[in-house]
Design an enzyme around this catalytic site. Structure first.
Site, PDB file in Angstrom:
ATOM      1  CG  HIS A  84      -1.737   1.265   1.299  1.00  0.00           C
ATOM      2  ND1 HIS A  84      -2.911   1.398   0.607  1.00  0.00           N
ATOM      3  CD2 HIS A  84      -1.543   2.451   1.942  1.00  0.00           C
ATOM      4  CE1 HIS A  84      -3.410   2.598   0.815  1.00  0.00           C
ATOM      5  NE2 HIS A  84      -2.596   3.254   1.628  1.00  0.00           N
ATOM      6  CG  ASP A 163     -12.360   2.963   5.312  1.00  0.00           C
ATOM      7  OD1 ASP A 163     -11.871   3.870   5.988  1.00  0.00           O
ATOM      8  OD2 ASP A 163     -12.200   2.870   4.074  1.00  0.00           O
ATOM      9  NE  ARG A 170     -10.645  10.004   8.597  1.00  0.00           N
ATOM     10  CZ  ARG A 170      -9.726   9.282   7.963  1.00  0.00           C
ATOM     11  NH1 ARG A 170     -10.026   8.091   7.486  1.00  0.00           N
ATOM     12  NH2 ARG A 170      -8.510   9.734   7.808  1.00  0.00           N
ATOM     13  CB  SER A 185      -8.965   4.770   6.938  1.00  0.00           C
ATOM     14  OG  SER A 185      -9.348   4.838   5.599  1.00  0.00           O
ATOM     15  CE  LYS A 189      -9.432   1.753   2.859  1.00  0.00           C
ATOM     16  NZ  LYS A 189      -9.629   3.139   2.574  1.00  0.00           N
TER      17      LYS A 189
HETATM   18  N1  URA Z   1      -6.221   6.413   2.397  1.00  0.00           N
HETATM   19  C1  URA Z   1      -7.212   5.755   3.034  1.00  0.00           C
HETATM   20  O1  URA Z   1      -7.675   4.728   2.584  1.00  0.00           O
HETATM   21  N2  URA Z   1      -7.682   6.289   4.175  1.00  0.00           N
HETATM   22  C2  URA Z   1      -7.195   7.409   4.728  1.00  0.00           C
HETATM   23  O2  URA Z   1      -7.655   7.820   5.775  1.00  0.00           O
HETATM   24  C3  URA Z   1      -6.161   8.090   4.052  1.00  0.00           C
HETATM   25  C4  URA Z   1      -5.683   7.556   2.888  1.00  0.00           C
END
Ligand code: URA
Length: 441
Positions: A84, A163, A170, A185, A189
């Site tokens: 990621h 999320d 947010r 967050s 995932k």
């Molecule tokens: N990417 C995400 O998936 N969540 C965040 O809060 C910031 C970047």
């Protein structure tokens, strides 16, 4: 006794620490409709201002992960890894990296996102390939994984639904830039992919969300520690985002550069970062215990054409036109090429990634509102790199645009500084291997 939403908000407002059970109840209550959007928003702001402890961050990640399903493991015994990135300008590394690591024997079930703010998104880049679908069911993703060793898809509705809803809040309540909320967050995932290892590329610099190294290092540590404690071994790298990565910004252009990397003819920096991230993935996936050996295997998979072949197979299995691999003219192209020339002779001493990212966004390569449609064919090709000597009138960049506005050229020109000073050679990777430790629960 279960606490009321107002009691939970008051607890956080007053800087107290929640129990893991309270955090699970908060997330479940929100999903069940017992906690309203305005109450969750208040809790998010209280968390933004007061912070969350390591234990709370861990509980929040796990509660958000448990709000949905995880990708099931197939029959294959092959280990699963993923990467990621926290997002940057010209960062197309996921596209060559996933087939490359799959070609070295691991599974990569890559769930990616769309562009966020000024940064590009993997899904948007892939969708510039005609016919390519990122909306893949779990059953189909398993079949593709079993066939080619990797899949590149979007978050399905049943992965980390908490999320998705919390992120939307947010986004409109100024609570995105909060480390524990970012950690929960991202990991809710990624951990849903049921991985054996996760590599995190935390970007630092003007073109990244984290502008300074201290904040990036802290985010990297939190990510690896929470991932490790939740059962997924993780490693983070800090990489430089003070200049654009590679030689292209924009969706079609970044797919082209990705194909070049897979042919072994890509720019040095994107290729190096792809190899370094891939090497960490091979170590986590136990393909080898030596970094030197991992890098060698990855380079072989590039030069043999094996990784490119995998990429073409995946494109076809996901409904895309795999002929693009051999015929780049099949990708969408903007109508005009605007030449950006150097106003004077000298050395390229700076390239501002944020200025180019905003120009690319204005050309149509990203979204300003969620409903905006992306133009895959627009973007910017860099023809000069940091440290290059250029003559007056020599090409710095080419803008792929649907119109001929001279303002685009002026903006691109202003993003380059050409002078007498030679820039310091910037380090691409600022920190190689930040490993996770288990947090106490
Ligand atoms: N990417 C995400 O998936 N969540 C965040 O809060 C910031 C970047």
């Amino acid at each position: 006794m279960k606490k009321s939403p107002a009691a939970l908000i008051a607890e956080k407002r007053d800087g107290k620490e929640h129990s893991a059970d309270d955090i699970h109840a908060l997330i479940q209550g929100f999903l069940d409709g017992d906690i309203a959007d305005y109450q969750m928003s208040a809790w998010l702001m209280a968390s933004y201002l007061r912070g969350l402890s390591q234990g709370e961050m861990l509980a929040l990640t796990e509660a958000m992960l448990d709000s949905g399903r995880r990708l099931e493991r197939g029959r294959a015994e092959t280990l699963r890894v993923d990467k990621h990135s926290t997002g940057g300008v010209g960062d197309k590394v996921s596209l060559p990296l996933a087939p490359l690591v799959a070609a070295c024997g691991l599974q990569v079930p890559m769930i990616s996102g769309r562009g966020l703010g000024h940064t590009g998104g993997t899904l948007d880049k892939l969708e510039s390939i005609p016919g390519f679908s990122v909306n893949i069911s779990q059953a189909r993703s398993r079949r593709i994984l079993d066939r080619v060793g990797f899949v590149m898809m979007g978050q399905t509705r049943d992965i980390a639904p908490a999320d998705r809803r919390i992120y939307a809040l947010r986004d409109v309540t100024a609570t995105v830039a909060c480390e524990p909320l970012i950690v929960a967050s991202i990991l809710s995932k990624k951990l849903a992919e049921t991985l054996d290892g996760l590599v995190l590329d935390v970007k630092v610099g003007r073109g990244a969300f984290m502008k300074d190294e201290k904040a990036a290092r802290s985010l990297a540590r939190s990510l690896v520690d929470v991932s490790q404690t939740s059962g997924t071994p993780a490693v983070a790298l800090l990489s430089n985002m003070d200049t654009p990565l590679g030689t292209s910004i924009g969706n079609t252009l970044e797919v082209k550069e990705s194909i070049a990397i897979l042919r072994g003819t890509g720019p040095a920096d994107t290729t190096e970062l792809t190899i370094e991230l891939g090497a960490q993935m091979l170590l986590l996936g136990k393909v080898t215990t030596s970094l030197v050996n991992a890098r060698r295997r990855l380079r072989q998979a590039l030069t043999s054409g094996y990784a490119l072949e995998r990429f073409a197979q995946m494109v076809e299995l996901q409904g895309g036109d795999a002929r693009v691999v051999d015929d780049l003219s099949l990708l969408p192209q903007a109508r005009h090429r605007l030449l950006v020339k150097s106003p004077k002779a000298g050395t390229v001493s700076d390239i501002d990634p944020l200025a180019l990212a905003h120009l690319s966004l204005d050309l149509g390569s990203g979204r300003k509102r969620a409903s905006d449609k992306i133009d895959p064919g627009v973007g910017i090709e860099l023809k000069a790199q940091l440290g290059d000597r250029v003559a007056q009138g020599e090409l710095l960049a080419v803008i792929w645009s649907q119109d001929r506005s001279a303002l685009h050229v002026q903006r691109a020109q202003a993003a380059f500084r050409v002078g007498r000073a030679r820039p310091e050679n910037p380090r691409l990777i600022l920190s190689h291997r930040i490993v996770g430790k288990s947090l106490s629960r």
